[in-house]
Design an enzyme around this catalytic site. Structure first.
Site: not given
Ligand SMILES: O=C(O)CCC(=O)N[C@@H](CCC(=O)O)C(=O)O
Ligand SMILES: [Zn+2]
Length: 347
Positions: A66, A69, A163, A227
């Site tokens: 992404h 990010e 991410h 994450e």
């Protein structure tokens, strides 16, 4: 290209200067110890020149699947610069993938289509290879395939897909463990994540078209979507929040002792996905505010969302939500509902 890279030691800059492709792949050696191969824009492999054997690990570190990010992009670029500068020497094979360079330049999650929904062949289904993200997903699969297929017999494979999340989270750092099809989870990997400061793990309940599931299912890699915090613009990340993860990745790549203890459930929060709520109608909305954090728990019966005329209520005694996003195409995941993990098997 090689001269440009070795002068600046900035692989991210080379990637952003050539967001779609490079004029040609190139390779060179560092000292007498490392083969460096640039396969495509955003794709660079480091391989020890010494004989590799079953102890040699093959490690994929991906970022920018992404484009907005940014913390993982900065973190991976620091590791790449350290390797190019020979302040970090790879004892294992490492492949860095900067997933979606045009989306980084755009400052957006994606340009036309969410890259992390296009793996395991999804890029070629339906309308087929109609946009740049679908083509990139196909190429990224090919690079992972090439890298893992050249791994020494018996050598362990890893893929950490890095991410950051759209919302703030009650657990700042967390990992998604792709659905293992009945195989046990790795206690050692969960302890590695904990040592990285990633003390929360979600066990996925079904196959997905994410990058980490592709490597886990297709190549028996220890693979995770990770994450690392909340999305921030490039250059505005507080890199002190990633000291532990950088230290552990540096140890992993350089072959230093990871100093992991035995699996200890008291050090981690383990959740399992109870269900994924997929959007059925364009007219979809959540009942809670945009600033409600990931891992907020709601009681049984609470109306979480309205999808067309249907109310979506909490089913279990309590469900914690993660990744709520109403702004996805019909058919895609709008939120994951979690319950505490139970009856899981570890190896
Ligand atoms: O914060 C969000 O809503 C999304 C953050 C993100 O990109 N998460 C990954 C998770 C992938 C997985 O389930 O393994 C994604 O949505 O692709
Ligand atoms: Zn992401």
């Amino acid at each position: 290209m090689q001269d440009t890279l070795m002068l600046s030691k900035d692989f991210l800059q080379l990637t952003l200067d050539n967001p779609v492709s490079l004029a040609a792949p190139f390779e060179f050696t560092l000292g007498q110890h490392t083969q460096v191969s640039v396969w495509d824009t955003g794709v660079i492999a480091f391989e020890p020149l010494s004989k590799t054997d079953a102890q040699t690990k093959s490690i994929v570190l991906s970022s920018a699947v992404h484009g907005n990010e940014t913390a993982p992009i900065e973190l991976c670029n620091q590791l790449i610069t350290a390797l190019l500068s020979e302040t970090l020497i790879a004892a294992h094979r490492v492949l860095f993938l900067i997933g979606n360079p045009p989306a980084i330049l755009n400052g957006t999650r994606f340009v036309e289509e969410n890259l992390n929904r296009l793996f395991s062949g999804a890029h070629s289904r339906g309308e087929g290879l109609i946009n740049a993200e679908r083509l990139r997903a196909q190429k990224l699969e090919q690079y992972v395939d090439r890298f893992f297929n050249a791994a020494p017999q018996g050598g362990d494979r890893f893929h950490y897909d890095l991410h950051t999340a759209i919302r703030a989270s009650k657990h700042e750092k967390f990992a998604i463990y792709p659905y293992p099809h009945g195989e046990p989870y790795s206690g050692e990997q969960i302890m590695f994540l904990a040592a990285c400061g990633i003390k929360t793990v979600l066990f996925h309940h079904e196959p997905t078209t994410t990058f980490s599931y592709f490597s886990a299912h297709g190549y028996q890699a220890h693979a995770f979507t990770i994450e690392l915090g909340k999305v921030m613009p490039m250059g505005q990340n507080d890199m002190t929040r990633f000291i532990a993860v950088k230290e552990m990745l540096t140890r992993l790549v350089s072959g230093r002792d990871l100093e992991l203890g035995e699996f200890d459930a008291s050090q981690v929060n383990l959740y399992q996905v109870n269900r994924s709520i997929n959007k059925q109608f364009d007219d979809f909305s959540f009942t809670f505010a945009d600033d409600v954090e990931n891992f907020t728990a709601f009681p049984k019966g609470y109306i979480l969302a309205k999808d067309g005329g249907t109310e979506i209520k909490v089913e279990a005694e309590s469900e914690s939500i993660v990744f709520p996003n109403a702004n996805v195409p019909v058919g895609q995941r709008t939120v994951l509902c979690l319950v505490p993990a139970k009856d899981y098997r570890l190896v």
